[in-house]
Design an enzyme around this catalytic site. Structure first.
Site, PDB file in Angstrom:
ATOM      1  N   GLU A 180       0.847  -1.194   0.000  1.00  0.00           N
ATOM      2  CA  GLU A 180       0.000   0.000   0.000  1.00  0.00           C
ATOM      3  C   GLU A 180       0.883   1.244   0.000  1.00  0.00           C
ATOM      4  O   GLU A 180       1.932   1.281   0.642  1.00  0.00           O
ATOM      5  CB  GLU A 180      -0.903  -0.002   1.236  1.00  0.00           C
ATOM      6  CG  GLU A 180      -1.967   1.060   1.250  1.00  0.00           C
ATOM      7  CD  GLU A 180      -2.980   0.853   2.372  1.00  0.00           C
ATOM      8  OE1 GLU A 180      -3.444   1.868   2.922  1.00  0.00           O
ATOM      9  OE2 GLU A 180      -3.297  -0.314   2.693  1.00  0.00           O
ATOM     10  N   ASP A 234       0.159   5.367   0.572  1.00  0.00           N
ATOM     11  CA  ASP A 234      -0.945   6.176   1.087  1.00  0.00           C
ATOM     12  C   ASP A 234      -0.724   7.672   1.022  1.00  0.00           C
ATOM     13  O   ASP A 234       0.323   8.178   1.451  1.00  0.00           O
ATOM     14  CB  ASP A 234      -1.180   5.867   2.580  1.00  0.00           C
ATOM     15  CG  ASP A 234      -1.833   4.529   2.822  1.00  0.00           C
ATOM     16  OD1 ASP A 234      -2.460   4.005   1.908  1.00  0.00           O
ATOM     17  OD2 ASP A 234      -1.718   4.022   3.954  1.00  0.00           O
ATOM     18  N   GLU A 272      -3.267  10.269   2.922  1.00  0.00           N
ATOM     19  CA  GLU A 272      -4.467  10.445   3.726  1.00  0.00           C
ATOM     20  C   GLU A 272      -4.488  11.879   4.246  1.00  0.00           C
ATOM     21  O   GLU A 272      -3.460  12.397   4.695  1.00  0.00           O
ATOM     22  CB  GLU A 272      -4.512   9.462   4.898  1.00  0.00           C
ATOM     23  CG  GLU A 272      -4.630   8.013   4.473  1.00  0.00           C
ATOM     24  CD  GLU A 272      -4.793   7.057   5.641  1.00  0.00           C
ATOM     25  OE1 GLU A 272      -5.567   6.102   5.534  1.00  0.00           O
ATOM     26  OE2 GLU A 272      -4.118   7.280   6.682  1.00  0.00           O
TER      27      GLU A 272
END
Length: 287
Positions: free
Chosen positions: A95, A97, A99
């Site tokens: 993953e 990310d 955010e």
């Protein structure tokens, strides 16, 4: 000026906004809270007390450049998390990310970045932004190749995560990933460690996405082949700029500027959390 886009010491070209949400994305949750508009060029996600919303790319990818323009939830966004990320599936997933952690009115967003490989993360770096991300659209980009991952905001590098497999540090390079985006409630941790809760009287909260662009290798799970080559080890086409993309001196200066002025958390500096010692890559790079 420091912020002129000539800072792009990455030999970056401006993205050509060609992708269309109708063609390239699937709403994954939230029902009518996710709305594709403007002929497929805009997608809005909403959050209310019942549910958030999200979407994912129809394709899986193994390496590439991924651009998205976002306008974040305005006003009192405390407790909300808006995301744009790449991920595979399963317990041992990879993953990458972006955010965006909301905050009370007048307080800045936190940009939270992380990298997971084989199910293990703990590679967080967090930043403030040098502009209001709720008043207009800004471009957030992930460059992912076999040597490094570069996080960019309006084509300015904010983070580089290099491949340090030689040091025993796992790096995401063997699992194809989809692009995901979502808006959801995380008031147990998102804003000031969970001390500030979501004000549901402000709902629905809405974030907007547009100009989703991929310059990447599409992976076919059915045939285990990439659009850039015949196997995972040959998945990057030699004529793709992002294959070996890295920072030159100007890019490193921009990265240093961002990290000195706007970084608010670095896992490589958190001795209380990692009392047994930092991950090996922390000794190899200031960034």
């Amino acid at each position: 000026m420091l912020l002129q886009l000539s800072v792009l010491a990455l030999v970056l070209l401006s993205p050509v906004w060609a992708d269309n949400f109708y063609q390239d994305a699937t709403v994954t949750f939230g029902d009518q809270r996710a709305q594709i508009q403007d002929g497929g060029r805009l997608l809005t996600l909403s959050l209310d007390k019942i549910s958030g919303s999200g979407f994912q790319s129809k394709n899986e990818y193994l390496f590439g450049r991924f651009d998205m323009q976002l306008k974040l939830v305005p006003g009192n966004s405390a407790g909300t998390v808006t995301t744009f990320y790449l991920s595979s599936q399963g317990a041992g997933h990879d993953e990458i990310d972006f955010e965006f952690l909301g905050n009370s009115s007048g307080q800045p967003y936190t940009v939270h970045t992380n990298v997971y490989s084989q199910g293990k993360g703990n590679k967080e770096q967090q930043f403030r932004l040098w502009f209001d991300p709720t008043s207009s659209f800004h471009t957030y980009s992930i460059v992912w190749n076999s040597q490094r991952i570069i996080f960019l905001v309006d084509n300015i590098p904010i983070r580089v995560f290099n491949n340090h497999e030689a040091l025993g540090v796992a790096f995401p390079k063997n699992q194809a990933m989809r692009v995901y985006a979502s808006l959801w409630n995380a008031d147990d941790w998102a804003t000031q460690g969970g001390r500030v809760k979501t004000d549901w009287s402000m709902a629905p909260f809405t974030a907007s996405y547009r100009n989703f662009n991929t310059n990447a290798c599409v992976w076919s799970a059915a045939t285990s082949t990439s659009s850039c080559g015949d196997s995972k080890t040959e998945s990057v086409n030699n004529d793709q700029t992002w294959q070996t993309q890295q920072l030159n001196a100007n890019g490193r200066n921009r990265l240093r500027w961002v990290q000195q002025k706007y970084m608010i958390y670095n896992y490589c500096a958190d001795a209380n959390r990692f009392s047994q010692g930092f991950s090996p890559e922390c000794k190899r790079s200031r960034f």
